[in-house]
Design an enzyme around this catalytic site. Structure first.
Site, PDB file in Angstrom:
ATOM      1  N   GLU A 137      25.122  -1.097 -72.123  1.00  0.00           N
ATOM      2  CA  GLU A 137      25.344  -0.357 -73.371  1.00  0.00           C
ATOM      3  C   GLU A 137      24.198   0.637 -73.578  1.00  0.00           C
ATOM      4  O   GLU A 137      23.069   0.389 -73.147  1.00  0.00           O
ATOM      5  CB  GLU A 137      25.381  -1.362 -74.538  1.00  0.00           C
ATOM      6  CG  GLU A 137      25.591  -0.723 -75.901  1.00  0.00           C
ATOM      7  CD  GLU A 137      25.905  -1.739 -77.000  1.00  0.00           C
ATOM      8  OE1 GLU A 137      25.915  -2.961 -76.711  1.00  0.00           O
ATOM      9  OE2 GLU A 137      26.140  -1.310 -78.141  1.00  0.00           O
ATOM     10  N   GLU A 186      34.799  -5.106 -80.753  1.00  0.00           N
ATOM     11  CA  GLU A 186      34.557  -6.025 -81.889  1.00  0.00           C
ATOM     12  C   GLU A 186      35.040  -5.443 -83.219  1.00  0.00           C
ATOM     13  O   GLU A 186      34.289  -5.399 -84.197  1.00  0.00           O
ATOM     14  CB  GLU A 186      33.068  -6.400 -81.972  1.00  0.00           C
ATOM     15  CG  GLU A 186      32.617  -7.232 -80.799  1.00  0.00           C
ATOM     16  CD  GLU A 186      31.213  -7.818 -80.936  1.00  0.00           C
ATOM     17  OE1 GLU A 186      30.471  -7.451 -81.868  1.00  0.00           O
ATOM     18  OE2 GLU A 186      30.860  -8.657 -80.085  1.00  0.00           O
ATOM     19  N   TYR A 241      27.994 -15.470 -77.709  1.00  0.00           N
ATOM     20  CA  TYR A 241      26.580 -15.566 -77.331  1.00  0.00           C
ATOM     21  C   TYR A 241      26.075 -16.959 -77.668  1.00  0.00           C
ATOM     22  O   TYR A 241      26.559 -17.593 -78.611  1.00  0.00           O
ATOM     23  CB  TYR A 241      25.764 -14.490 -78.057  1.00  0.00           C
ATOM     24  CG  TYR A 241      26.066 -13.099 -77.523  1.00  0.00           C
ATOM     25  CD1 TYR A 241      25.468 -12.649 -76.352  1.00  0.00           C
ATOM     26  CD2 TYR A 241      26.969 -12.267 -78.173  1.00  0.00           C
ATOM     27  CE1 TYR A 241      25.756 -11.385 -75.844  1.00  0.00           C
ATOM     28  CE2 TYR A 241      27.270 -11.000 -77.668  1.00  0.00           C
ATOM     29  CZ  TYR A 241      26.661 -10.565 -76.506  1.00  0.00           C
ATOM     30  OH  TYR A 241      26.946  -9.322 -75.994  1.00  0.00           O
ATOM     31  N   GLU A 296      31.942  -9.969 -73.112  1.00  0.00           N
ATOM     32  CA  GLU A 296      30.519 -10.113 -73.488  1.00  0.00           C
ATOM     33  C   GLU A 296      30.210 -11.599 -73.581  1.00  0.00           C
ATOM     34  O   GLU A 296      30.830 -12.312 -74.385  1.00  0.00           O
ATOM     35  CB  GLU A 296      30.209  -9.446 -74.832  1.00  0.00           C
ATOM     36  CG  GLU A 296      30.168  -7.942 -74.764  1.00  0.00           C
ATOM     37  CD  GLU A 296      29.685  -7.314 -76.079  1.00  0.00           C
ATOM     38  OE1 GLU A 296      28.825  -7.894 -76.767  1.00  0.00           O
ATOM     39  OE2 GLU A 296      30.214  -6.236 -76.406  1.00  0.00           O
TER      40      GLU A 296
HETATM   41  O1  AHR Z   1      25.569  -6.947 -76.487  1.00  0.00           O
HETATM   42  C1  AHR Z   1      24.996  -6.702 -77.716  1.00  0.00           C
HETATM   43  C2  AHR Z   1      26.031  -6.523 -78.817  1.00  0.00           C
HETATM   44  O2  AHR Z   1      26.680  -7.734 -79.064  1.00  0.00           O
HETATM   45  C3  AHR Z   1      27.158  -5.572 -78.538  1.00  0.00           C
HETATM   46  O3  AHR Z   1      26.825  -4.253 -78.816  1.00  0.00           O
HETATM   47  C4  AHR Z   1      28.238  -6.037 -79.471  1.00  0.00           C
HETATM   48  O4  AHR Z   1      29.528  -5.767 -78.988  1.00  0.00           O
HETATM   49  C5  AHR Z   1      27.951  -7.514 -79.639  1.00  0.00           C
HETATM   50  O5  AHR Z   1      27.916  -7.880 -80.967  1.00  0.00           O
END
Ligand code: AHR
Length: 505
Positions: free
Chosen positions: A26, A172, A243, A291
């Site tokens: 990114e 997102e 995450y 992601e």
């Molecule tokens: O990877 C970091 C961020 O995490 C990305 O920009 C977003 O899509 C997600 O919230």
């Protein structure tokens, strides 16, 4: 502690789509600028791309890299990144409170992909922009010369269409933090119309619609149902993100989090099936988990920039998590989950690739090195191609925050039929006891022999590879695993990650 596993050639989950080992880059922090691109760096090539970083990327054999965002894409004007560099505008990036010189755009990214042997997966801005800009971008990238956008691309140095097939319809869009955040109905309609329009240009495009940003979103999983009801016939994949973090510093709970990932995938797979049935469709939508990673180490340090106290810096240090040995175990468990669910997860992108929550770090003007999590990602990408096996696993377990009876043994198995090699990726989640592992291989005949065994373990869970000590965490050759034809056995040390490769025949 003992665990037994049965592997049989007749019990397979799926052929793994190689794109399971994709990545993400990114325009964020130093991912692009001083990450892949640093014209003054001693290793830079004629395009200003770092050779040392490119080499580490190349070794990973990454099938696709998603670009240019992420949250960044939702206020991005792709036109800013094409044409003569000196005329490109510097823009404020509203997602990360930074500025972007636009020195890297779609041409430079595509060339870099060729240099490192990967392919682009491009994201469209459906936040601040809409259908028309999406259509123009796709025509610019893939359209013929003799048309306005194709001719502009030619004028900018590239006559041949780039031929990018894989496109994300926004990023997102369920997230209130997203520029241009929408309700599921608003987004579903826009995504469906955009998909229809892009397919009018090229039927063969592969399109990814936005699913949930994580499994804790209040709109999950209703979001998936509504968005898919709008788009089921016109998209190929629905994207999920997740995450992982160990904020409570509780290793057992942390290492159980892939149970939550597994449920998340299962729930969305069921939602896909529900909508497929409801719409009487013959089409099979699958998941693009575009992601995923550990992301928490850098959260506090990032506040200064994200809160805007630093103005609008260009390429500041952001999301620079220094990964430790504990994260190796986590990433290995995540990858095992993707392999075990490879029937429905066809694409997955580690987020991200360089400097920003990344397996590769690069110091401006200095060296590039492998973070601890580089290794489980590397092993999965190199050896995890083929057929995912449906393993029968019996293992003692423990109760964690997210699930009860989480098996201490987390394992996946892949059969590479061409080379006739079985690879097992195994994690012992127990912190003090070794695991006596026994794998029944009778379903593969009686000629099995171990040809490679790699181990990652460390007395300090929190040790990380840093600029000062770049090799603190690394794999080493394992000992004590053997195969006697139809049975593999050996001991897995406490808190260890193991890659065991077995030649058959
Ligand atoms: O990877 C970091 C961020 O995490 C990305 O920009 C977003 O899509 C997600 O919230």
């Amino acid at each position: 502690m003992r665990a037994s596993v049965t592997a049989h050639r007749d019990f397979a989950v799926s052929n793994i789509d190689d794109r399971l080992y994709s990545a993400f880059l990114e325009h964020l922090g130093r991912a692009i600028y001083t990450g892949i691109y640093e014209p003054d760096h001693p290793s830079a090539d004629k395009n200003g791309m770092r050779g040392d970083v490119a080499q580490l990327v190349r070794e990973l054999r990454i099938p696709y890299v998603r670009y240019p965002g992420g949250n960044f894409v939702s206020a991005y004007n792709w036109e800013d990144g094409v044409g003569p560099r000196e005329q490109r505008p510097t823009r404020l990036d509203l997602a990360w409170h930074t500025s972007d010189s636009n020195a890297v755009g779609v041409h430079e990214f595509y060339d870099w992909c060729e240099t490192v042997g990967t392919k682009p997966m491009l994201a469209i801005n459906l936040g601040s922009r809409g259908l028309d800009e999406a259509r123009n971008f796709v025509e610019y990238v893939n359209g013929p010369t003799g048309s306005y956008w194709g001719d502009l691309r030619k004028q900018n140095g590239r006559a041949d269409p780039f031929g990018v097939k894989l496109w994300c319809l926004g990023n997102e869009m369920d997230g209130p933090w997203q520029v241009g955040h929408k309700t599921a109905d608003e987004y579903g309609r826009l995504a469906a119309e955009t998909a229809k329009t892009l397919r009018a240009f090229d039927k063969s495009l592969e399109l990814v619609v936005c699913g949930s940003s994580n499994a804790d979103m209040p709109t999950y999983p209703e979001w998936e149902r509504v968005v898919l009801e709008h788009t089921y016939e016109s998209v190929d994949h629905i994207s999920l993100h997740m995450y992982f973090g160990n904020r409570a510093n509780h290793t057992a709970n942390y290492l159980a989090l892939n149970e939550k990932l597994d449920t998340y995938i299962g729930t969305v797979a069921s939602t896909i099936d529900f909508v497929k049935a409801k719409t009487r469709s013959k089409r099979q939508v699958t998941i693009s988990f575009d992601e995923w990673n550990v992301w928490y180490h850098s959260n506090a340090a990032d506040r200064e920039v994200l809160d805007g106290n630093g103005g609008w810096p260009h390429a500041p240090r952001l999301l620079e998590d220094a990964y430790n040995f504990e994260d190796v175990l986590q990433v290995a468990c995540i990858l095992n989950t993707f392999i075990r669910r490879s029937d429905v997860v066809r694409i997955a992108c580690i987020a991200q690739l360089v400097n920003v929550i990344a397996p590769i770090m690069a110091e401006p003007g200095g060296p590039a090195w492998k973070q601890s999590i580089y290794f489980p990602y590397y092993f999965a990408s190199i050896f995890g191609r083929g057929t995912a096996l449906s393993l029968g696993v019996t293992s003692p377990g423990y109760d964690a925050d997210v699930a009860d009876n989480v098996p201490y043994l987390d394992i996946s198995g892949v059969h590479d039929a061409q080379a006739n090699i079985l690879t097992f990726f195994a994690v012992n989640r127990h912190g003090s006891e070794a695991l006596e592992l026994d794998i029944d291989l009778k379903g593969f005949g009686d000629t099995a022999r171990v040809i490679e065994h790699q181990v990652m373990t460390h007395p300090d869970l929190k040790v990380a590879n840093t600029l000062a000590n770049q090799t603190a965490v690394a794999p080493s050759a394992g000992r004590g695993i053997s195969a006697d034809g139809s049975r593999l056995s050996g001991k897995l040390a406490p808190y260890s990650y193991q890659v065991i490769r077995v030649q058959l025949g």
